[in-house]
Design a protein around this motif. Structure first.
Motif, PDB file in Angstrom:
ATOM      1  N   LYS A 178       1.010  -1.048   0.083  1.00 44.62           N
ATOM      2  CA  LYS A 178      -0.097   0.022  -0.101  1.00 44.62           C
ATOM      3  C   LYS A 178       0.691   1.259   0.094  1.00 44.62           C
ATOM      4  O   LYS A 178       2.063   1.127   0.558  1.00 44.62           O
ATOM      5  CB  LYS A 178      -0.961   0.033   1.345  1.00 44.62           C
ATOM      6  CG  LYS A 178      -1.964  -1.224   1.185  1.00 44.62           C
ATOM      7  CD  LYS A 178      -2.845  -0.924   2.470  1.00 44.62           C
ATOM      8  CE  LYS A 178      -3.812  -2.000   2.354  1.00 44.62           C
ATOM      9  NZ  LYS A 178      -5.083  -2.009   3.598  1.00 44.62           N
ATOM     10  N   THR A 206      -4.421   8.220  -0.627  1.00 42.40           N
ATOM     11  CA  THR A 206      -4.926   8.049   0.768  1.00 42.40           C
ATOM     12  C   THR A 206      -4.237   7.228   1.600  1.00 42.40           C
ATOM     13  O   THR A 206      -4.266   7.240   2.928  1.00 42.40           O
ATOM     14  CB  THR A 206      -6.312   7.467   0.825  1.00 42.40           C
ATOM     15  OG1 THR A 206      -6.499   6.216   0.216  1.00 42.40           O
ATOM     16  CG2 THR A 206      -7.094   8.478   0.010  1.00 42.40           C
ATOM     17  N   SER A 208      -4.012   4.007   1.070  1.00 40.18           N
ATOM     18  CA  SER A 208      -4.626   2.627   0.894  1.00 40.18           C
ATOM     19  C   SER A 208      -4.524   2.131  -0.501  1.00 40.18           C
ATOM     20  O   SER A 208      -4.994   0.706  -0.647  1.00 40.18           O
ATOM     21  CB  SER A 208      -6.009   2.700   1.324  1.00 40.18           C
ATOM     22  OG  SER A 208      -6.718   3.480   0.424  1.00 40.18           O
ATOM     23  N   GLU A 209      -3.871   2.682  -1.359  1.00 38.44           N
ATOM     24  CA  GLU A 209      -3.756   2.381  -2.713  1.00 38.44           C
ATOM     25  C   GLU A 209      -2.703   1.143  -2.780  1.00 38.44           C
ATOM     26  O   GLU A 209      -1.716   1.288  -2.169  1.00 38.44           O
ATOM     27  CB  GLU A 209      -3.537   3.490  -3.751  1.00 38.44           C
ATOM     28  CG  GLU A 209      -4.568   4.693  -3.873  1.00 38.44           C
ATOM     29  CD  GLU A 209      -4.283   5.511  -2.602  1.00 38.44           C
ATOM     30  OE1 GLU A 209      -5.160   6.414  -2.656  1.00 38.44           O
ATOM     31  OE2 GLU A 209      -3.315   5.411  -1.925  1.00 38.44           O
TER      32      GLU A 209
END
Length: 472
Positions: A178, A206, A208-209
């Motif tokens: 992430k 963010t 979380s990708e």
């Protein structure tokens, strides 16, 4: 309010395009009908005329203008145009001091800025509120890029930090992790604040990708020392930059001279090859030419025998800084073919820069794109600080602003500040007890304090909203 741009060349059109993306009203003035025709797609008011014509300024809407940018190819016209525009503006609105109009002049020749040998300080007599001469920024950007040629784009952020843009290659150890957890793989690696996947213009991260092959990642590095970490992380590798690098610069132009001065100040040995005898002699007679570590050679940069005698294949850096784009491309490619590990070139044509980028063998820097960014920074001086476009991620820009006690986010956490602004805080500059500026990672501080300078990444569409929040 309207922005008037005098000069519909590549710089003027570049500024106009950026301002139209911000949904500003823009008028372009140029005496060349061809330049006006090439501007038709920009959705601007187009005026065929001169920056020094009262009729042209009136047709462009000078009485409703907030800013006028003088971006013609003539420095003297740009300086004179600032005074003339303020005169016409004051006649129309009854503001004798023309305080309601901001004037910006683009200057190509940095010698004009010199206090003793030129006409500086220009702002004191030309009625230009901002003078834009991007030669130092152009040289800085190229020199930084040559430190890590495998990083696709390196852009300045503040005085000592950098935006680094790199594509994730097959075999990158980051694949599958992430964006917010890359520090667990490479300790101390710069954080990722934006990315772009194929078919998109880019977006803020963010955390979380999931990182995948082929993505374009945007890091914020607080030092050039972190560049090797970035190259390894995305699956690339650069040779270590030698401490005693040999530098060859082709062209004793203003940029070639500034590049030579930059590398000489780093303690490196430099040779400059210049085809024009007068230009070569001018460099030898300049303050830069006094260095014992500088050799200036009058000769053809494409002469194979000269390159062989020079031993170009033993050089560490080769830069083409002539005024001819096509020759610069040929010279830098030839140096690369001969084994020079770090090659770069300066180009005027932005389309050629994109083509050279796609080839990926040498580091190009667009003189005009850097100039456009410098002008945009002056236009956005209602929030004094940096303004930086990120060409590989066109949907994202970077700005900075100083925090005061009136800001709603003063004393708040970084996370709360980001929520209030609708932007990512990518870097914080803070004065320590001795008055020195310290560059801080946002993840390491508890709150944003009054007096901090915060550097932000934001969506281009949110620029007006974020600027308004920083003005309060």
């Amino acid at each position: 309010m309207r922005v008037i741009i005098a000069g519909a060349g590549e710089v003027g059109r570049g500024v106009a395009a950026a301002l139209r993306q911000e949904r500003r009203s823009v008028a372009l003035i140029d005496p060349n009908p061809t330049a006006i025709n090439e501007s038709q797609s920009l959705d601007c008011l187009l005026v065929t005329g001169s920056a020094l014509s009262r009729d042209s300024l009136l047709r462009a809407g000078i009485s409703d203008a907030e800013i006028i940018v003088l971006a013609t190819n003539n420095d003297e016209t740009n300086l004179l145009g600032c005074a003339f525009a303020k005169r016409v503006f004051s006649e129309q609105v009854g503001d004798r001091a023309a305080l309601g109009l901001t004037t910006i002049a683009k200057i190509k020749d940095p010698a004009i800025l010199d206090y003793s040998r030129g006409a500086g300080p220009l702002e004191s007599w030309s009625r230009a509120d901002h003078i834009v001469c991007a030669s130092d920024e152009i040289v800085q950007q190229l020199a930084a890029g040559l430190l890590a040629p495998s990083i696709d784009e390196i852009l300045p952020l503040g005085d000592t930090s950098w935006i680094a843009v790199a594509e994730v290659m097959p075999g990158s150890p980051l694949i599958g992790s992430k964006t917010g957890y890359v520090g667990e793989i490479f300790v101390g690696i710069p954080s990722i604040y934006a990315l772009r996947v194929e078919g998109e213009k880019g977006r803020l991260t963010t955390g979380s990708e999931i990182i995948q092959e082929g993505q374009i990642l945007v890091f914020v590095s607080r030092s050039t020392d972190q560049f090797p970490q970035i190259t390894r992380a995305v699956g690339r590798k650069d040779d270590e930059f030698p401490s005693n690098a040999q530098v060859a610069i082709f062209g004793a132009s203003q940029f070639g001279s500034k590049l030579a001065n930059h590398y000489l100040s780093e303690g490196l040995n430099v040779v400059v090859i210049e085809p024009d005898l007068d230009a070569a002699n001018e460099l030898v007679g300049s303050p830069v030419g006094n260095s014992k570590r500088l050799d200036v050679i009058h000769g053809d940069p494409q002469d194979e025998e000269l390159l062989r005698e020079l031993g170009i294949d033993h050089y560490d850096i080769a830069v083409a800084a002539l005024d001819d784009d096509n020759m610069n491309i040929a010279i830098s490619m030839r140096a690369k073919d001969k084994g020079v590990p770090r090659t770069g070139l300066l180009l005027k044509d932005r389309a050629l820069v994109e083509a050279v980028h796609r080839i990926g063998l040498t580091r190009p820097v667009s003189r005009r794109l850097v100039t456009v960014t410098s002008i945009l920074k002056s236009i956005h001086m209602n929030v004094p600080g940096t303004y930086q476009v990120i060409p590989p991620i066109p949907a994202i820009i970077s700005i900075s602003g100083e925090v005061n006690s009136e800001h709603s986010f003063a004393g708040k956490s970084v996370k709360d500040t980001e929520k209030r602004l609708g932007a990512r805080v990518v870097m914080v500059e803070r004065l320590d007890e001795t008055g020195s500026t310290t560059v801080l990672n946002p993840h390491t501080i508890d709150s944003i304090e009054v007096g901090d300078r915060i550097y932000l990444f934001l969506a281009r569409d949110d620029l007006k909203k974020v600027e308004k929040a920083l003005e309060n």
